[in-house]
Structures are given as structure tokens and as C-alpha cells.
Design a protein around this motif. Structure first.
Motif, PDB file in Angstrom:
ATOM      1  N   GLU A  81       0.701  -1.268  -0.196  1.00 39.64           N
ATOM      2  CA  GLU A  81       0.004   0.077   0.098  1.00 39.64           C
ATOM      3  C   GLU A  81       1.068   1.308  -0.056  1.00 39.64           C
ATOM      4  O   GLU A  81       1.986   1.087   0.452  1.00 39.64           O
ATOM      5  CB  GLU A  81      -0.913  -0.035   1.114  1.00 39.64           C
ATOM      6  CG  GLU A  81      -0.375   0.107   2.380  1.00 39.64           C
ATOM      7  CD  GLU A  81       0.200  -1.276   3.174  1.00 39.64           C
ATOM      8  OE1 GLU A  81       1.015  -1.515   4.023  1.00 39.64           O
ATOM      9  OE2 GLU A  81       0.108  -2.463   2.433  1.00 39.64           O
ATOM     10  N   GLY A  82       0.253   2.358  -0.435  1.00 38.82           N
ATOM     11  CA  GLY A  82       0.975   3.665  -0.293  1.00 38.82           C
ATOM     12  C   GLY A  82       1.441   4.266  -1.640  1.00 38.82           C
ATOM     13  O   GLY A  82       2.249   5.460  -1.628  1.00 38.82           O
ATOM     14  N   ALA A  83       1.558   3.315  -2.657  1.00 39.30           N
ATOM     15  CA  ALA A  83       2.068   3.977  -4.107  1.00 39.30           C
ATOM     16  C   ALA A  83       0.994   3.985  -5.121  1.00 39.30           C
ATOM     17  O   ALA A  83       0.837   2.888  -5.724  1.00 39.30           O
ATOM     18  CB  ALA A  83       3.177   3.319  -4.445  1.00 39.30           C
ATOM     19  N   CYS A  84       0.021   4.904  -5.280  1.00 36.09           N
ATOM     20  CA  CYS A  84      -0.914   5.039  -6.315  1.00 36.09           C
ATOM     21  C   CYS A  84      -0.689   6.183  -7.194  1.00 36.09           C
ATOM     22  O   CYS A  84       0.280   7.034  -6.844  1.00 36.09           O
ATOM     23  CB  CYS A  84      -2.455   5.281  -5.619  1.00 36.09           C
ATOM     24  SG  CYS A  84      -2.784   3.975  -4.566  1.00 36.09           S
ATOM     25  N   PHE A  85      -0.977   5.768  -8.390  1.00 38.24           N
ATOM     26  CA  PHE A  85      -0.567   6.951  -9.621  1.00 38.24           C
ATOM     27  C   PHE A  85      -1.776   7.076 -10.330  1.00 38.24           C
ATOM     28  O   PHE A  85      -3.028   6.297 -10.466  1.00 38.24           O
ATOM     29  CB  PHE A  85       0.606   6.374 -10.130  1.00 38.24           C
ATOM     30  CG  PHE A  85       0.475   4.954 -10.905  1.00 38.24           C
ATOM     31  CD1 PHE A  85      -0.237   5.329 -12.372  1.00 38.24           C
ATOM     32  CD2 PHE A  85       0.585   3.760 -10.564  1.00 38.24           C
ATOM     33  CE1 PHE A  85      -0.372   4.248 -13.172  1.00 38.24           C
ATOM     34  CE2 PHE A  85       0.286   2.836 -11.243  1.00 38.24           C
ATOM     35  CZ  PHE A  85      -0.216   2.883 -12.559  1.00 38.24           C
ATOM     36  N   MET A  86      -1.753   8.415 -10.988  1.00 44.78           N
ATOM     37  CA  MET A  86      -2.756   8.585 -12.066  1.00 44.78           C
ATOM     38  C   MET A  86      -1.952   9.193 -13.401  1.00 44.78           C
ATOM     39  O   MET A  86      -1.149   9.865 -13.231  1.00 44.78           O
ATOM     40  CB  MET A  86      -3.691   9.647 -11.550  1.00 44.78           C
ATOM     41  CG  MET A  86      -4.841   9.989 -12.536  1.00 44.78           C
ATOM     42  SD  MET A  86      -6.238  10.918 -11.825  1.00 44.78           S
ATOM     43  CE  MET A  86      -5.628  12.470 -11.535  1.00 44.78           C
ATOM     44  N   TYR A  87      -2.571   8.512 -14.517  1.00 42.06           N
ATOM     45  CA  TYR A  87      -2.004   9.298 -15.622  1.00 42.06           C
ATOM     46  C   TYR A  87      -2.945  10.117 -16.088  1.00 42.06           C
ATOM     47  O   TYR A  87      -4.231  10.010 -16.068  1.00 42.06           O
ATOM     48  CB  TYR A  87      -1.891   8.122 -16.693  1.00 42.06           C
ATOM     49  CG  TYR A  87      -1.715   8.697 -18.169  1.00 42.06           C
ATOM     50  CD1 TYR A  87      -0.286   9.200 -18.462  1.00 42.06           C
ATOM     51  CD2 TYR A  87      -2.576   9.021 -19.093  1.00 42.06           C
ATOM     52  CE1 TYR A  87      -0.015   9.532 -19.653  1.00 42.06           C
ATOM     53  CE2 TYR A  87      -2.489   9.328 -20.037  1.00 42.06           C
ATOM     54  CZ  TYR A  87      -1.113   9.831 -20.406  1.00 42.06           C
ATOM     55  OH  TYR A  87      -0.879  10.533 -21.824  1.00 42.06           O
ATOM     56  N   VAL A  88      -2.285  11.536 -16.234  1.00 41.94           N
ATOM     57  CA  VAL A  88      -3.186  12.815 -16.879  1.00 41.94           C
ATOM     58  C   VAL A  88      -2.986  13.110 -18.008  1.00 41.94           C
ATOM     59  O   VAL A  88      -1.805  13.318 -18.788  1.00 41.94           O
ATOM     60  CB  VAL A  88      -2.784  13.888 -15.953  1.00 41.94           C
ATOM     61  CG1 VAL A  88      -3.577  15.262 -16.137  1.00 41.94           C
ATOM     62  CG2 VAL A  88      -3.134  13.656 -14.395  1.00 41.94           C
ATOM     63  N   PRO A  89      -3.709  12.637 -19.063  1.00 40.87           N
ATOM     64  CA  PRO A  89      -3.612  13.224 -20.532  1.00 40.87           C
ATOM     65  C   PRO A  89      -3.038  14.617 -20.848  1.00 40.87           C
ATOM     66  O   PRO A  89      -3.414  15.559 -20.084  1.00 40.87           O
ATOM     67  CB  PRO A  89      -4.849  13.148 -21.074  1.00 40.87           C
ATOM     68  CG  PRO A  89      -5.805  12.488 -20.350  1.00 40.87           C
ATOM     69  CD  PRO A  89      -5.353  12.600 -19.015  1.00 40.87           C
ATOM     70  N   SER A  90      -1.749  14.522 -21.516  1.00 37.65           N
ATOM     71  CA  SER A  90      -1.452  15.860 -21.761  1.00 37.65           C
ATOM     72  C   SER A  90      -2.384  16.900 -22.502  1.00 37.65           C
ATOM     73  O   SER A  90      -3.142  16.357 -23.144  1.00 37.65           O
ATOM     74  CB  SER A  90      -0.111  15.565 -22.973  1.00 37.65           C
ATOM     75  OG  SER A  90      -0.461  15.166 -23.927  1.00 37.65           O
TER      76      SER A  90
END
Length: 385
Positions: free
Chosen positions: A218-227
Motif C-alpha cells: 500500500e501507499g503508492a498509487c498513481f494517475m496518468y493525466v492526458p497531456s
């Protein structure tokens, strides 16, 4: 075949068959060394730790994740300690001064579902949930609902947490209304079910993390944000101003990259663990496709063993599985008669040293790299003790 990667966890649970690796996955041994490295780096860099993490460790993690998802812009990935932060930042990017319409499903994970259920209590929020069952018609039904817009946010899982069933998120992203934020919850498919975002990277937000199949804990979440995204989420933190802290005043500015969705101080030891696991898998030649094939083989063996000796509750008839079984998640889900029966089954199997998990009336068997054919056969046998 891959048990050597998990020696410490397997030794600690030598008498247990761990088939709850959908909910809580064993961590590869390399994650322990990475955890300790975080302490050592904190000791070495002290006040300069943030600069080291943001200039070295985060770009490394971004690159590894981008390789898995086939993304061309690694810098468009931002990190947080949990997915709820991203969920609420997405929601806080919308204009709450007008009617807000959200399209989703009845099978989204609690971090999203609880939040929108609460927001549905406000008169200006309209939440529409498309049932995932029957799965055979879900893609068509969801696309029909998308076309009925307008929508402010469209949020859908690639693999549904309560069944393991999957859907065609790539097609959804291509057909979604252009003025709606389109977001994929990939937590239950990342590092498990192959998915390339290359064709939709300019359209889709993608949220996942290391707790499930990435196996970093746990503790490392991420989100890809469109350029090209230019949002101003009102749920925001000081990491979004890292590049110009000395000039911070009363004006709230936002970066033009993924950091526009950044939060605040977090424990980056989880990021170290995630990097270590992804690097180890890479060195072992363990692509998502190879991992998926290995798990599929053991799932089919599990079902074949059940065919030989059908169980009154856990059997092919109670299995939730769609026509696109090749893209099914890494857990098999069985619909039992009641929540009470399901909980009784979980407890009974635990007494037989078989660890499973459940959600409501659904009993789940998770499959991982630390299972071999002998483990799978023992798991089926434990059902009849």
C-alpha cells in the motif's frame, strides 16, 4: 516456478495456501531491501530528500509504469498514497456551481462508490450507475448510456473488483463525449491483465497503484493525466507548487503537467518498493502478458479440478465469468446463496489452511505467481475437507 521471488512470505506462511492474493498479495523479497533503502536515503539526503525523490526516483517509477501501459509521456504520471485522493481531485475539477452528471457502474470499488453515493445527496449531483450484469451486454449498454449525455465525468473499471469481469475501456474512451472527463480505474488489472493506453493516452485518465498485482504494498498509487489537460482541482496540495514555492502568494497557480493533480507530503517508501518489484519483474522477463498467461493456466487447472468433483457451492454454475474469459481478472468469483453462507465458507476454508476472501455473497479465489500446479490442486481438495 516463481516461488523464489517470494521466499520470505512463503516461509512465514509455510502451512497456508494463500489464495487471497486479489485482496492482499504477497510481496517479493526485493521489496524489503527497497524499503530499507528508503530509510538509508532519508538518512543520507535529509533536507535534500524531496529533490532526490522528485528528480531521480519519481522519473524512474514513471518510466517503468509507462513501459507497462505503453504510454509515450511518462511525466504525465502523478503519485499519491491512495486512489481516493485522485477520485476527489477529479470530482473537484468539475464545476459544482451547476448540475454535475456522473456516469459509472454498480461495481466500482469503495473509494469511488462511497464518495459519489455521498455526493448524490446533494441536489446538483446526478449519478447514473449502469449494472455490470449481465456482462454479455454490458459494453453495449454502457456505450448507449454514454451517448445519452452530456456527462461531466465518466468513471469505469477495467476489471471489476467484485467479480473479476472486464470491459472494453479502450472502446469506451474513443466513444466518450469529448467534453467529459473519462477515467479508468485500473487498480484490479494493472500488472495483471494486459492493456495498452497508447491509442487513448490523449483522452483517458488512468488510476492504479501497487497494492494489488504490482505487489509493492500500500501507499503508492498513481494517475496518468492526458497531456493538454488544464484543470484546477480545488482539492489540491503543496506538491502542485513545487516548482515555484519561493514565489507562492495568494494566487493559486497550477502546473501544466501531471502535477496539477498533485497532493501533499507522503511516505515514498512505497514508491521504492514498487520500483524494486517492477525492476525485478523486468529482469526476470515477467511481462504482464507472461504473468497473465501463467495465472490463466492455473485458473483453468482450478476449474478443471472442480469439474472432476463438483462442489455444492463452488462450481462452474456459480462462477461469474464473461464471454471474454481471456481478459478475466486474476481472481475467480463464485456467487453463493447468501452473505452468511459466504462468510461461513471463508472461515471454514481458513480452518483448512486455505486463505480466501469475499465481498457480500461472492467468494473470491486469487491466483498469483507464487502458486504452482500442486498448490492449485491442494486448494480444490481443501474445499472437501
Amino acid at each position: 516456478m516463481y516461488k523464489h521471488l517470494y521466499r520470505r512470505f512463503l516461509e512465514a506462511h509455510a502451512q497456508e495456501l494463500h489464495f487471497a492474493c486479489h485482496s492482499h498479495h504477497y510481496w517479493p523479497d526485493v521489496s524489503r531491501d527497497a524499503h530499507l533503502q528508503y530509510w538509508d536515503d532519508s538518512c543520507q539526503f535529509v533536507d535534500d530528500k524531496w529533490n532526490y525523490i522528485f528528480s531521480k526516483k519519481i522519473p524512474h517509477a514513471q518510466k517503468l509504469i509507462s513501459e507497462v501501459l505503453h504510454l509515450s509521456k511518462p511525466e504525465q504520471i502523478v503519485f499519491a498514497p491512495n486512489t481516493h485522493e485522485f477520485v476527489f481531485r477529479l470530482l473537484s475539477s468539475l464545476d459544482w456551481n451547476k448540475k454535475v452528471r456522473v456516469l459509472t457502474t454498480d461495481s466500482e470499488f469503495y473509494s469511488f462508490d462511497r464518495q459519489i453515493n455521498r455526493l448524490a445527496e446533494f441536489p446538483n449531483f446526478e449519478i447514473v450507475k449502469v449494472p455490470t450484469l449481465p456482462i454479455e451486454t454490458f459494453n453495449a449498454r454502457f456505450e448507449k448510456e454514454m451517448a445519452s449525455g452530456p456527462w461531466d465525468l465518466i468513471f469505469v473499471s477495467h476489471v471489476f473488483f467484485n467479480s473479476g469481469l472486464s470491459c472494453d475501456v479502450e472502446s469506451f474512451a474513443k466513444k466518450a463525449p469529448a467534453n467529459a472527463i473519462f477515467a479508468i480505474d485500473g487498480y484490479h488489472s494493472f500488472m495483471a491483465v494486459p492493456l495498452s493506453l497508447s491509442a487513448i493516452e490523449d483522452r483517458a485518465f488512468y488510476i492504479a497503484g501497487s497494492y494489488k498485482y504490482a505487489q509493492g504494498g500500500e501507499g503508492a498509487c498513481f494517475m496518468y493525466v492526458p497531456s493538454g489537460t488544464r484543470h484546477r482541482p480545488f482539492h489540491t496540495g503543496w506538491f502542485a507548487e513545487l516548482s515555484h514555492l519561493s514565489a507562492v502568494g495568494n494566487q493559486v497557480g497550477y502546473p501544466t503537467d501531471a502535477l496539477q493533480y498533485a497532493g501533499s507530503t507522503m511516505d515514498f517508501s512505497a514508491l521504492y518498493r514498487l520500483i524494486a518489484v517492477l525492476e525485478k519483474f523486468k529482469s526476470e522477463g515477467l511481462t504482464v502478458e507472461k504473468i497473465h498467461g501463467f495465472v490463466q493456466k492455473n485458473q483453468e487447472l482450478f476449474l478443471a479440478e472442480l469439474q472432476k468433483k463438483p462442489h455444492p457451492l463452488v462450481n462452474p454454475q456459480s462462477l461469474l465469468r464473461g464471454p471474454a474469459s481471456a481478459h478475466h481478472g486474476h481472481f475467480l468469483t463464485f456467487e453463493l446463496p447468501s452473505t452468511e453462507k459466504t462468510q461461513e465458507m471463508v472461515k471454514s476454508l481458513a480452518k483448512n489452511h486455505l486463505k480466501t476472501d469475499s465481498r457480500g455473497t461472492r467468494l473470491r479465489f486469487g491466483f498469483g505467481l507464487y502458486h504452482d500446479e500442486n498448490d492449485v490442486r491442494k486448494a480444490v481438495q481443501a474445499l472437501f475437507i
